[in-house]
Design an enzyme around this catalytic site. Structure first.
Site, PDB file in Angstrom:
ATOM      1  N   GLU A   1      91.750 -43.394   3.459  1.00  0.00           N
ATOM      2  CA  GLU A   1      91.279 -44.977   4.227  1.00  0.00           C
ATOM      3  C   GLU A   1      91.055 -46.013   3.263  1.00  0.00           C
ATOM      4  O   GLU A   1      91.128 -47.121   3.546  1.00  0.00           O
ATOM      5  CB  GLU A   1      89.717 -44.319   4.900  1.00  0.00           C
ATOM      6  CG  GLU A   1      89.622 -44.802   6.605  1.00  0.00           C
ATOM      7  CD  GLU A   1      88.408 -46.313   5.334  1.00  0.00           C
ATOM      8  OE1 GLU A   1      88.496 -47.193   6.492  1.00  0.00           O
ATOM      9  OE2 GLU A   1      88.578 -45.961   5.056  1.00  0.00           O
ATOM     10  N   GLU A   2      90.352 -45.367   2.734  1.00  0.00           N
ATOM     11  CA  GLU A   2      89.712 -46.735   1.902  1.00  0.00           C
ATOM     12  C   GLU A   2      90.768 -46.890   0.784  1.00  0.00           C
ATOM     13  O   GLU A   2      90.747 -48.244   0.369  1.00  0.00           O
ATOM     14  CB  GLU A   2      88.748 -45.903   0.549  1.00  0.00           C
ATOM     15  CG  GLU A   2      87.758 -45.488   1.166  1.00  0.00           C
ATOM     16  CD  GLU A   2      87.327 -46.455   1.736  1.00  0.00           C
ATOM     17  OE1 GLU A   2      87.109 -47.036   1.250  1.00  0.00           O
ATOM     18  OE2 GLU A   2      85.757 -45.788   2.253  1.00  0.00           O
TER      19      GLU A   2
ATOM     20  N   ASP B   1      82.142 -44.182  11.465  1.00  0.00           N
ATOM     21  CA  ASP B   1      82.745 -44.849  10.223  1.00  0.00           C
ATOM     22  C   ASP B   1      82.283 -47.081  10.036  1.00  0.00           C
ATOM     23  O   ASP B   1      83.207 -47.610   9.800  1.00  0.00           O
ATOM     24  CB  ASP B   1      84.960 -44.657  10.040  1.00  0.00           C
ATOM     25  CG  ASP B   1      84.257 -45.511   7.920  1.00  0.00           C
ATOM     26  OD1 ASP B   1      83.597 -45.698   7.567  1.00  0.00           O
ATOM     27  OD2 ASP B   1      85.683 -46.091   8.135  1.00  0.00           O
TER      28      ASP B   1
ATOM     29  N   ASP C   1      88.324 -39.219   2.114  1.00  0.00           N
ATOM     30  CA  ASP C   1      88.254 -39.752   0.808  1.00  0.00           C
ATOM     31  C   ASP C   1      86.766 -40.999   0.299  1.00  0.00           C
ATOM     32  O   ASP C   1      86.285 -41.949   1.505  1.00  0.00           O
ATOM     33  CB  ASP C   1      89.969 -40.146   0.430  1.00  0.00           C
ATOM     34  CG  ASP C   1      89.407 -42.346   1.534  1.00  0.00           C
ATOM     35  OD1 ASP C   1      89.632 -41.418   2.865  1.00  0.00           O
ATOM     36  OD2 ASP C   1      90.605 -42.865   1.089  1.00  0.00           O
TER      37      ASP C   1
ATOM     38  N   ASP D   1      79.090 -43.130   3.562  1.00  0.00           N
ATOM     39  CA  ASP D   1      80.728 -43.263   3.822  1.00  0.00           C
ATOM     40  C   ASP D   1      81.628 -42.407   3.473  1.00  0.00           C
ATOM     41  O   ASP D   1      82.761 -42.593   2.351  1.00  0.00           O
ATOM     42  CB  ASP D   1      81.376 -45.080   3.546  1.00  0.00           C
ATOM     43  CG  ASP D   1      82.262 -45.524   3.334  1.00  0.00           C
ATOM     44  OD1 ASP D   1      82.926 -45.375   4.595  1.00  0.00           O
ATOM     45  OD2 ASP D   1      82.903 -46.443   3.285  1.00  0.00           O
TER      46      ASP D   1
ATOM     47  N   HIS E   1      79.870 -49.056  -0.733  1.00  0.00           N
ATOM     48  CA  HIS E   1      81.172 -49.110  -1.520  1.00  0.00           C
ATOM     49  C   HIS E   1      80.265 -49.810  -3.124  1.00  0.00           C
ATOM     50  O   HIS E   1      80.808 -50.394  -3.483  1.00  0.00           O
ATOM     51  CB  HIS E   1      81.449 -49.936  -1.229  1.00  0.00           C
ATOM     52  CG  HIS E   1      82.974 -49.400  -0.382  1.00  0.00           C
ATOM     53  ND1 HIS E   1      84.314 -50.306   0.239  1.00  0.00           N
ATOM     54  CD2 HIS E   1      83.071 -48.994   0.733  1.00  0.00           C
ATOM     55  CE1 HIS E   1      85.124 -49.669   0.593  1.00  0.00           C
ATOM     56  NE2 HIS E   1      84.335 -48.749   1.381  1.00  0.00           N
TER      57      HIS E   1
ATOM     58  N   HIS F   1      87.188 -39.993   8.227  1.00  0.00           N
ATOM     59  CA  HIS F   1      87.936 -40.004   6.556  1.00  0.00           C
ATOM     60  C   HIS F   1      87.063 -39.402   5.383  1.00  0.00           C
ATOM     61  O   HIS F   1      85.509 -38.988   5.174  1.00  0.00           O
ATOM     62  CB  HIS F   1      88.190 -41.394   6.266  1.00  0.00           C
ATOM     63  CG  HIS F   1      87.422 -42.528   5.427  1.00  0.00           C
ATOM     64  ND1 HIS F   1      86.779 -42.458   4.504  1.00  0.00           N
ATOM     65  CD2 HIS F   1      86.679 -43.206   6.690  1.00  0.00           C
ATOM     66  CE1 HIS F   1      86.570 -43.847   3.834  1.00  0.00           C
ATOM     67  NE2 HIS F   1      85.591 -43.669   5.550  1.00  0.00           N
TER      68      HIS F   1
END
Length: 455
Positions: free
Chosen positions: A151-152, A175, A87, A117, A427, A85
């Site tokens: 995805e997030e 991921d 995003d 990520d 994150h 991903h």
């Protein structure tokens, strides 16, 4: 072939592509969403850039209405899928020591949102596919690198993609963690709302997305007492930082916690919960009382009555978004559940608890757990590639609490790119990845593709 040696030949090109992608702040922005960019302008820009990389290298590309794209590498009707991903989650306004939307090298480390990520691992898998494509051996399948943009925030991107494009025969998503992940916990996202008499609480806000432990919280209270001394003592006692100040004749309190991924709330410190634990002694507000009663010192749902331990581990619970103003309060909570926990067992228990405490609206999303036989050829081939490149026989196939694209496609599992014992700060502030880890990931993915595609 020495895949580690081969991977290093692509190091400079990969890092250049990664910097280009990381400079795109591809967080979801529905204010700029429209046809062709369903999750906002910047996710679409990132999608176009990844497609441009594939076109630059001479491969066949596809844009599925701005939701997701793909790059086909090789020939044949059968397809092996790699799902990543583009995003990224939002960044905190403070706490970064490096530009968040860049790829900054400091020594042997890369810093920037997306380096781990998932832009870095996605490119590692893409370059691995390029290595395999150059090798002269008869291949069972071509490789399709698929990249989504949501995805997030729910993976609507690949859900849409697979409604309009066929599934690959099997695949992996880069991921998560090494070694290979054969099980992912189920996910329940709970949203509740209710009305609560203020009784001294004017507002209470914390969190931006449900799957991140909130690292900042603030509240405004109308108190007849000077709270300065007691609040400073509370912060010192719990080794926290925060501020207290006058706010238009009322008192504003802020508290800083520690962000972490919502699947591992035990690694963070929930700012909202810690602020509620202080407020419960200074306002008679049922919203605050509920947060303190059911979430303080409990990230496993024990107080809510939904604790369970299964093959994949414990239930985890992250109170991710808190909003209270003018008597209206709402909570958004992220649960990760072992596959033994059923929807029929879990939801009624929670709903009853919330209803008993003045919450009048209860909504939820449910995603089943993923469990692939660890003795399957897919798991064995992926794990063997990891062992061959790293020499690590200690860490075996595993389960995890995080949710990935693997749940969106049959015969798909998560595979890398965070190594055992490493914490890439996904994150979190100063997200990072070792350059050596990124290049080792290229080698592992190339070895895995070779194991699977050779006839």
């Amino acid at each position: 072939m020495d895949f580690k040696k081969e991977a290093l030949q692509y190091k400079d090109a990969l890092l250049k592509d990664l910097k280009t992608l990381c400079q795109i702040p591809s967080t979801m922005d529905m204010s700029s969403a429209k046809d062709g960019q369903p999750f906002g302008e910047m996710p679409r820009v990132a999608l176009d850039q990844m497609i441009a990389i594939g076109q630059r290298d001479g491969f066949v590309t596809d844009n599925c209405d701005g939701y997701a794209g793909s790059i086909d590498i090789g020939e044949g009707d059968a397809v092996f899928g790699i799902l990543g991903h583009l995003d990224v989650v939002p960044v905190n306004k403070t706490g970064w020591h490096y530009p968040p939307f860049d790829c900054t090298q400091d020594g042997d480390m890369l810093y920037g949102r997306g380096v781990a990520d998932d832009k870095g691992p996605l490119l590692a898998a893409y370059y691995a596919a390029k290595i395999i494509n150059k090798m002269d051996f008869e291949k069972k399948m071509k490789i399709r690198v698929i990249f989504g943009t949501n995805e997030e925030n729910g993976s609507e991107c690949v859900a849409y993609y697979f409604k309009h494009r066929p599934y690959p025969a099997l695949g992996f998503t880069p991921d998560a963690d090494f070694p290979v992940v054969y099980g992912e916990k189920g996910i329940a996202r709970i949203n509740v709302k209710g009305h609560f008499a203020p009784n001294g609480l004017m507002s209470f806000m914390s969190g931006d997305v449900v799957n991140i432990v909130p690292g900042h919280a603030q509240a405004v209270v109308d108190s007849h007492d000077d709270l300065t001394e007691s609040y400073q003592a509370y912060l010192e006692k719990h080794q926290l930082t925060g501020e207290i100040e006058d706010y238009h004749g009322k008192t504003k309190l802020t508290l800083k916690g520690v962000s972490a991924h919502g699947s591992t709330p035990e690694l963070g410190q929930n700012a909202a919960v810690m602020l509620a634990h202080y407020l419960v002694d200074h306002v008679e507000n049922d919203f605050v009382n509920f947060i303190d009663k059911y979430f303080y010192e409990d990230v496993n749902g024990k107080k809510l009555g939904v604790f369970k331990e299964g093959h994949m581990g414990l239930v985890t619970c992250n109170l991710g978004i808190i909003s209270y103003s003018e008597g209206k309060g709402s909570l958004s909570i992220d649960f990760r559940l072992p596959h033994e926990m059923s929807e029929e067992e879990f939801i009624p228990t929670l709903a009853t608890t919330f209803t008993m405490h003045h919450f009048t609206s209860f909504d939820y999303d449910w995603t089943n757990a993923l469990f692939v036989n660890p003795e399957s050829d897919l798991i064995k081939n992926l794990h063997q590639a990891y062992v061959d490149v790293t020499g690590d026989h200690e860490h075996g196939p595993q389960c995890m609490g995080g949710g990935t694209y693997a749940k969106e496609m049959p015969n798909c599992v998560a595979f890398g790119a965070e190594f055992p014992g490493h914490n890439n700060g996904m994150h979190q502030n100063d997200e990072h990845i070792l350059i050596d880890d990124l290049m080792d990931a290229v080698a592992i993915y190339a070895a895995a593709l070779y194991n699977i595609l050779k006839k």
